[in-house]
Design a protein around this motif. Structure first.
Motif, PDB file in Angstrom:
ATOM      1  N   PRO A   1      -5.954 -67.183 -30.861  1.00 55.22           N
ATOM      2  CA  PRO A   1      -5.573 -68.777 -31.288  1.00 55.22           C
ATOM      3  C   PRO A   1      -6.690 -69.668 -31.131  1.00 55.22           C
ATOM      4  O   PRO A   1      -6.296 -69.458 -29.884  1.00 55.22           O
TER       5      PRO A   1
ATOM      6  N   HIS B   1      -1.061 -65.854 -36.008  1.00 56.56           N
ATOM      7  CA  HIS B   1      -0.721 -66.382 -34.368  1.00 56.56           C
ATOM      8  C   HIS B   1       0.729 -67.243 -34.430  1.00 56.56           C
ATOM      9  O   HIS B   1       0.816 -67.969 -35.486  1.00 56.56           O
TER      10      HIS B   1
ATOM     11  N   SER C   1      -6.245 -80.171 -30.960  1.00 61.69           N
ATOM     12  CA  SER C   1      -5.884 -79.271 -30.750  1.00 61.69           C
ATOM     13  C   SER C   1      -7.346 -78.313 -29.939  1.00 61.69           C
ATOM     14  O   SER C   1      -7.431 -77.554 -29.400  1.00 61.69           O
ATOM     15  N   GLN C   2      -7.860 -78.710 -28.918  1.00 60.59           N
ATOM     16  CA  GLN C   2      -9.198 -78.636 -28.181  1.00 60.59           C
ATOM     17  C   GLN C   2      -8.483 -78.735 -26.998  1.00 60.59           C
ATOM     18  O   GLN C   2      -9.294 -78.436 -25.487  1.00 60.59           O
TER      19      GLN C   2
ATOM     20  N   GLU D   1      -4.783 -73.020 -37.624  1.00 54.70           N
ATOM     21  CA  GLU D   1      -4.446 -72.723 -36.211  1.00 54.70           C
ATOM     22  C   GLU D   1      -3.481 -71.454 -36.524  1.00 54.70           C
ATOM     23  O   GLU D   1      -3.368 -70.279 -35.217  1.00 54.70           O
ATOM     24  N   ARG D   2      -3.622 -70.566 -37.457  1.00 48.98           N
ATOM     25  CA  ARG D   2      -2.623 -69.721 -37.963  1.00 48.98           C
ATOM     26  C   ARG D   2      -2.807 -68.852 -38.189  1.00 48.98           C
ATOM     27  O   ARG D   2      -2.286 -67.266 -37.196  1.00 48.98           O
TER      28      ARG D   2
ATOM     29  N   SER E   1      -6.601 -65.648 -38.766  1.00 50.35           N
ATOM     30  CA  SER E   1      -8.133 -65.348 -38.652  1.00 50.35           C
ATOM     31  C   SER E   1      -8.464 -63.642 -38.991  1.00 50.35           C
ATOM     32  O   SER E   1      -7.473 -63.493 -38.841  1.00 50.35           O
TER      33      SER E   1
ATOM     34  N   ARG F   1     -11.348 -68.931 -40.540  1.00 51.02           N
ATOM     35  CA  ARG F   1      -9.563 -69.637 -40.063  1.00 51.02           C
ATOM     36  C   ARG F   1      -8.742 -70.230 -40.882  1.00 51.02           C
ATOM     37  O   ARG F   1      -9.301 -71.248 -41.572  1.00 51.02           O
TER      38      ARG F   1
ATOM     39  N   THR G   1      -7.141 -72.652 -30.691  1.00 53.15           N
ATOM     40  CA  THR G   1      -6.615 -74.534 -30.176  1.00 53.15           C
ATOM     41  C   THR G   1      -6.843 -73.826 -28.311  1.00 53.15           C
ATOM     42  O   THR G   1      -6.532 -73.091 -27.646  1.00 53.15           O
TER      43      THR G   1
END
Lengths: 168, 647
Positions: free
Chosen positions: B461, B620, B421-422, B589-590, B592, B586, B463
């Motif tokens: 997002p 997102h 994810s980074q 990833e979807r 926030s 958060r 990521t």
């Protein structure tokens, strides 16, 4: 207009942080002590009169001072190659902090690199040997880098089992 | 009279010299004719080797600005003349063998020595028989090749470092590996050579520094250095993670790249921080060495280093493998995270005092606690330890190391899994544009157009970006009020930076933010006025459940100026001071959610205080975000529902 905006952008961002960077740099520059000016290494590289660890913050990131120290066609430093005792010296000088930590732990990337540079057989044995001799190599935090280098080379030479062939 | 004689004599000598000039060797004529017949000067590979680019008004211009990169007088704009001058140059008589003089200007090398990539490419295209060319000695080039011994190439991206303006967007450079499989020989990577393109900064004046950087007044130079310099600088001193992308170049391409880097090293370029920068340079060099690649085409108006990495992935198969070299901060967090609760207790004690007793710990446990403590010292006191002076931190580290060396356990290699994810190449596009509709209690229905040039905010997002950092360049909002048929520029910040740090005993870094530009005042001091604003704030933040929940509290200082503002004693400017508090949630990833409340005291101004409440929720979906924004200020409350697209 875009150029003006862009200029304002970088200026604003620069001012707070740049001042700090400069003061750190000034503190490092010109001081002696743990980072020495050993033969071919940091001190003699073309950083003008700047000596010491500032070399690590080399002219390679945008925004730090420098004058093409590491240019390609113009040649790098006095240490043209990266092998043998001179290479060990340069390596220890720049990697001193990381090496000290790795030696205390008996393993790590800098020990692997030293093993290779000096043509020793096995980095595990090199690590164990250096770890045992930590207090001889780094007797205090103010020991000069020259002394560290000599002690590392001596330790590797004295332990015949390591068979560090580049050390003669 | 004597003068006339001298002139005549001079002219006679000159004409003799011209007459004595040997005709071009037949082989050269043959090669020139072949090059013309094959239109080699129009070849993509040639265009890339000399870095010609199409000009806006037709024609081409090459990028290099230093002297000596062109053998033809008009070579900068004439690819054919440059190609012919290059071929001709290869036939220049080889100078008598002389010891290599490092002081010789790079441009004074024999053309065969200065342009090895051109020589290699032209040799291949024209089938040049090298035995029919002069054979000059190229000791410096040979030495360079011997030093780097490149067998493979890796592109390195150093992640964002908000505390240095020039590297806030990251940096990219190449590593020339001495092994064909760099991942198999990690220990020697330190001795590989890094090669990068960077501005050579020649001023300590901050204003000059900014202006020169943006207007191309710095020289951009190619440099090389052992990779360990970069590791120490980035990973240790600045705590920046390094992402390493092994490239699938053929041996011939690798060789050509080294030759071409040598060519680039002999000149300089005007450096522009935002466009012709490190990323542009690195990708241009790769394209020249491997014309099959399309890299620069994938860059936008402003070139951010992360875009470099994305451009690599636009060429399928080019990235063979991705590696991650953790910064000292990442190493410490990984070590501390792997400790048992007893070991963690020991770590706390050791951070308090290097001599703290750790009763009951077996040697391997004690070693783990000491290892974490050592990384902590390096991470928290990086700057101090680099300083040549003996400092308390150096003393603490020395005592910890001495103690660690007496524990007869060799540490295992620290393995930090690559967090998918980074990975920077997976991050959202840095340009964002959106539209929204809504209503305001004061102005009625609203439509809003939202734009941001770069890069990332706290509700975007996550990521591929640092979890707790925001850096926005030119966020702009335009607002349309149909009831008044009025279009306003609501907000245009030049820059907005917010660096949150999860404050803990282990990581005692403060949270700060800064921004300036133009924003609309929504209180009685100047309702609806667009004002110039500058903001600076500092405080603390705390994260829970990973980065799923982050809370922060700051004290901010703001300066605002607008012609109609009832500010300091009736002047057109005012100061605002006060606390802010915020919370970010958060959901992976979807989604926030970001809320912030701020209160401001306005000394010597009317009114005496103001406030700002905001809540932003975003969902997102691939390259788009749906968002809801509610804001409450003294003169109005507004709500917006919008959609944004990342490009």
């Amino acid at each position: 207009m875009r150029r003006v905006l862009v200029a304002l952008f970088v200026m604003g961002l620069s001012i707070s942080t740049y001042a700090e960077a400069k003061s750190t740099e000034a503190a490092i520059r010109g001081t002696k002590g743990r980072y020495g000016d050993a033969g071919c290494g940091l001190g003699s590289m073309a950083f003008g009169d700047q000596q010491g660890a500032i070399q690590i913050l080399a002219a390679t990131t945008n925004g730090t001072f420098g004058n093409q120290t590491f240019g390609i066609t113009t040649g790098t430093s006095n240490c043209s190659g990266l092998s043998g005792a001179q290479a060990t010296r340069l390596f220890i000088e720049v990697n001193r902090e990381a090496l000290a930590k790795d030696i205390s732990r008996g393993s790590g990337e800098t020990i692997g690199t030293l093993t290779w540079l000096n043509g020793c057989t096995d980095s595990n044995s090199v690590g164990a040997t250096l770890q045992k001799n930590f207090s001889a190599i780094f007797p205090s935090e103010s020991v000069s880098t020259d002394a560290v280098t000599e002690a590392v080379i001596k330790t590797l030479k004295d332990e015949k089992m390591l068979a560090c062939q580049n050390l003669g | 009279m004597t003068r006339l004689a001298a002139l005549l004599l001079g002219a006679a000598l000159a004409s003799t010299a011209a007459a004595a000039e040997p005709a071009p060797p037949p082989y050269l004529s043959e090669l020139l004719a072949a090059a013309r017949a094959r239109h080699l000067a129009d070849a993509l590979a040639w265009r890339r080797l000399v870095h010609y680019r199409a000009k806006l008004l037709g024609g081409v211009e090459a990028a290099a600005d230093g002297p000596g990169f062109y053998l033809a007088p008009g070579g900068k704009t004439d690819p054919a003349a440059e190609l012919e001058a290059t071929l001709t140059g290869f036939f220049a008589p080889a100078a008598p063998a002389a010891p290599p003089a490092p002081a010789t200007p790079p441009a004074r090398q024999h053309p065969q020595c200065q342009f090895p990539a051109r020589l290699a490419w032209l040799s291949g295209e024209l089938g040049i028989d090298r035995s029919r060319l002069p054979a000059p000695a190229c000791p410096r080039l040979d030495e360079f090749r011997a030093r780097v011994q490149a067998r493979s190439v890796t592109l390195v991206f150093s992640s964002y470092y908000l505390n240095n303006p020039a590297s806030a967007f990251g940096h990219t450079f190449l590593r020339l590996n001495k092994t064909a499989a760099p991942e198999a020989a990690k220990h020697f990577q330190l001795l590989d050579f890094g090669v990068d393109y960077a501005a050579t900064v020649d001023t300590g004046n901050v204003l000059l520094y900014a202006v020169k950087g943006l207007t191309g007044l710095f020289h951009g130079n190619w440099n090389h250095y052992p990779y360990f310099y970069k590791v120490r600088e980035y990973a240790d001193y600045e705590s920046r993670d390094l992402w390493e992308y092994d490239l699938a170049l053929t041996p011939a391409e690798t060789e050509l790249l080294v030759a071409h880097l040598w060519e680039l090293g002999s000149t300089w370029f005007d450096y522009y921080y935002l466009t012709e920068n490190c990323s542009q340079g690195v990708l241009g060099a790769l394209e020249a060495a491997a014309p099959r690649l399309e890299l620069l085409r994938h860059l936008g108006l402003i070139v951010l280093p992360a875009d470099t990495v994305k451009a690599l992935f636009e060429n399928p198969g080019l990235v063979r493998a991705v590696h991650f070299r953790p910064s000292i901060r990442t190493q410490f967090l990984a070590r501390a995270g792997a400790l048992s609760s007893r070991e963690r207790g020991a770590l706390r004690a050791l951070i308090g005092s290097p001599a703290a007793p750790t009763p009951g710990l077996a040697p391997p446990e004690e070693a783990r606690a000491l290892d974490a403590a050592l990384d902590w010292v390096d991470f928290v006191h990086a700057k101090e330890l680099l300083d040549a002076r003996v400092t308390p931190a150096a003393d603490v580290k020395q005592r910890l190391m001495a103690r660690r060396s007496t524990v007869p356990v060799q540490s295992q290699e620290l393995v930090i899994p690559l967090a998918a994810s980074q990975q920077p190449q997976l991050g959202h596009g840095s340009l964002r544009m959106g539209v929204a509709g809504g209503a305001s209690s004061r102005a009625g229905p609203l439509a809003v157009y939202d734009f941001r040039l770069a890069l990332h905010d706290l509700a975007d997002p996550p990521t591929g970006y640092p979890a707790l950092a925001q850096i926005e360049f030119l966020p702009v909002r335009v607002r349309y009020e149909p009831r008044h048929d009025a279009l306003h520029l609501e907000r245009a910040l030049v820059v907005d930076v917010f660096s949150l740090s999860d404050f803990s005993r282990f990581d005692p870094h403060v949270t700060w933010r800064a921004g300036f530009g133009a924003d609309t005042i929504r209180d009685a001091g100047c309702p609806g006025c667009l004002a110039g604003v500058a903001q600076l704030g500092g405080g603390l933040a705390q994260s829970f459940l990973g980065d799923a929940v982050t809370a922060y509290a700051l004290t901010d200082a703001e300066l605002a100026a607008a012609p109609d503002l009832r500010g300091l004693d009736g002047r057109a400017a005012r100061l605002a001071l006060g606390p802010s508090a915020g919370l970010r949630l958060r959901a992976g990833e979807r989604a926030s959610l970001l809320g912030e409340a701020g209160w401001r005291y306005l000394p010597w101004a009317a009114p005496r205080s103001t406030f700002d409440l905001r809540l932003t929720g975003r969902l997102h979906l691939r390259r788009t975000s749906l968002w809801l924004e509610i804001a409450r200020r003294p003169i109005e409350t507004e709500a917006l529902l919008g959609v944004s697209l990342f490009l």
